[in-house]
Design an enzyme around this catalytic site. Sequence first.
Site, PDB file in Angstrom:
ATOM      1  N   TYR A 188      -3.393  16.660   1.217  1.00 40.46           N
ATOM      2  CA  TYR A 188      -3.883  15.291   1.354  1.00 40.46           C
ATOM      3  C   TYR A 188      -2.826  14.478   2.078  1.00 40.46           C
ATOM      4  O   TYR A 188      -1.685  14.377   1.625  1.00 40.46           O
ATOM      5  CB  TYR A 188      -4.142  14.723  -0.038  1.00 40.46           C
ATOM      6  CG  TYR A 188      -4.976  13.460  -0.089  1.00 40.46           C
ATOM      7  CD1 TYR A 188      -5.232  12.685   1.031  1.00 40.46           C
ATOM      8  CD2 TYR A 188      -5.494  13.028  -1.295  1.00 40.46           C
ATOM      9  CE1 TYR A 188      -5.994  11.546   0.961  1.00 40.46           C
ATOM     10  CE2 TYR A 188      -6.265  11.884  -1.387  1.00 40.46           C
ATOM     11  CZ  TYR A 188      -6.504  11.136  -0.250  1.00 40.46           C
ATOM     12  OH  TYR A 188      -7.268  10.000  -0.333  1.00 40.46           O
TER      13      TYR A 188
ATOM     14  N   TRP B 257      -7.695   3.509 -10.418  1.00 32.05           N
ATOM     15  CA  TRP B 257      -6.920   3.478  -9.169  1.00 32.05           C
ATOM     16  C   TRP B 257      -7.625   2.608  -8.124  1.00 32.05           C
ATOM     17  O   TRP B 257      -6.995   1.782  -7.468  1.00 32.05           O
ATOM     18  CB  TRP B 257      -6.714   4.894  -8.628  1.00 32.05           C
ATOM     19  CG  TRP B 257      -5.948   4.924  -7.344  1.00 32.05           C
ATOM     20  CD1 TRP B 257      -6.445   4.999  -6.077  1.00 32.05           C
ATOM     21  CD2 TRP B 257      -4.525   4.856  -7.183  1.00 32.05           C
ATOM     22  NE1 TRP B 257      -5.436   4.987  -5.144  1.00 32.05           N
ATOM     23  CE2 TRP B 257      -4.245   4.904  -5.806  1.00 32.05           C
ATOM     24  CE3 TRP B 257      -3.468   4.776  -8.081  1.00 32.05           C
ATOM     25  CZ2 TRP B 257      -2.947   4.864  -5.295  1.00 32.05           C
ATOM     26  CZ3 TRP B 257      -2.169   4.740  -7.577  1.00 32.05           C
ATOM     27  CH2 TRP B 257      -1.918   4.783  -6.203  1.00 32.05           C
TER      28      TRP B 257
ATOM     29  N   HIS C   3       1.554   4.210  -3.035  1.00 32.69           N
ATOM     30  CA  HIS C   3       1.382   5.648  -2.817  1.00 32.69           C
ATOM     31  C   HIS C   3       2.683   6.423  -3.008  1.00 32.69           C
ATOM     32  O   HIS C   3       2.658   7.586  -3.398  1.00 32.69           O
ATOM     33  CB  HIS C   3       0.756   5.918  -1.447  1.00 32.69           C
ATOM     34  CG  HIS C   3      -0.723   5.690  -1.444  1.00 32.69           C
ATOM     35  ND1 HIS C   3      -1.271   4.433  -1.345  1.00 32.69           N
ATOM     36  CD2 HIS C   3      -1.747   6.545  -1.589  1.00 32.69           C
ATOM     37  CE1 HIS C   3      -2.583   4.529  -1.411  1.00 32.69           C
ATOM     38  NE2 HIS C   3      -2.905   5.800  -1.560  1.00 32.69           N
TER      39      HIS C   3
ATOM     40  N   TYR D 198       0.842  -1.197   0.000  1.00 32.78           N
ATOM     41  CA  TYR D 198       0.000   0.000   0.000  1.00 32.78           C
ATOM     42  C   TYR D 198       0.881   1.254   0.000  1.00 32.78           C
ATOM     43  O   TYR D 198       0.678   2.173  -0.795  1.00 32.78           O
ATOM     44  CB  TYR D 198      -0.904  -0.016   1.234  1.00 32.78           C
ATOM     45  CG  TYR D 198      -1.788   1.197   1.370  1.00 32.78           C
ATOM     46  CD1 TYR D 198      -3.038   1.245   0.762  1.00 32.78           C
ATOM     47  CD2 TYR D 198      -1.384   2.305   2.109  1.00 32.78           C
ATOM     48  CE1 TYR D 198      -3.862   2.357   0.882  1.00 32.78           C
ATOM     49  CE2 TYR D 198      -2.192   3.422   2.230  1.00 32.78           C
ATOM     50  CZ  TYR D 198      -3.422   3.444   1.624  1.00 32.78           C
ATOM     51  OH  TYR D 198      -4.231   4.551   1.745  1.00 32.78           O
TER      52      TYR D 198
END
Length: 105
Positions: free
Chosen positions: A41, A76, A22, A18
């Site tokens: 973000y 995505w 990113h 993960y």
Amino acid sequence: MERFAWKAMIKDGKLQEYKKRHDNIWPEMKIVLKDAGIKNYTIWNVGNEVFGYFECDKGVQYAEKYQAKSAVVDKWNEYMKDVMTMEMDTETGAQPKMQQVFFLE
């Protein structure tokens, strides 16, 4: 400017993947997020849980609608399905909103 928070679960043994995905977020995904008015973000984790927060220059509703119609976001989300579980809001097609209970400016 509105704020938005969400949470999801990372599948067992998939946290490093993960993070890797990113670290290598697609340039076209960054463009979609910025065009949706999203900034600042950030995503944090504890154990297998992740918590995301962002600010919306154009409002949360605009950001939700913009992302919901994006083929890049759909791609995505499909790409991330093998590493995380997130129930999407059936009305907005976006991450379910967390309710704010405290704010200190």
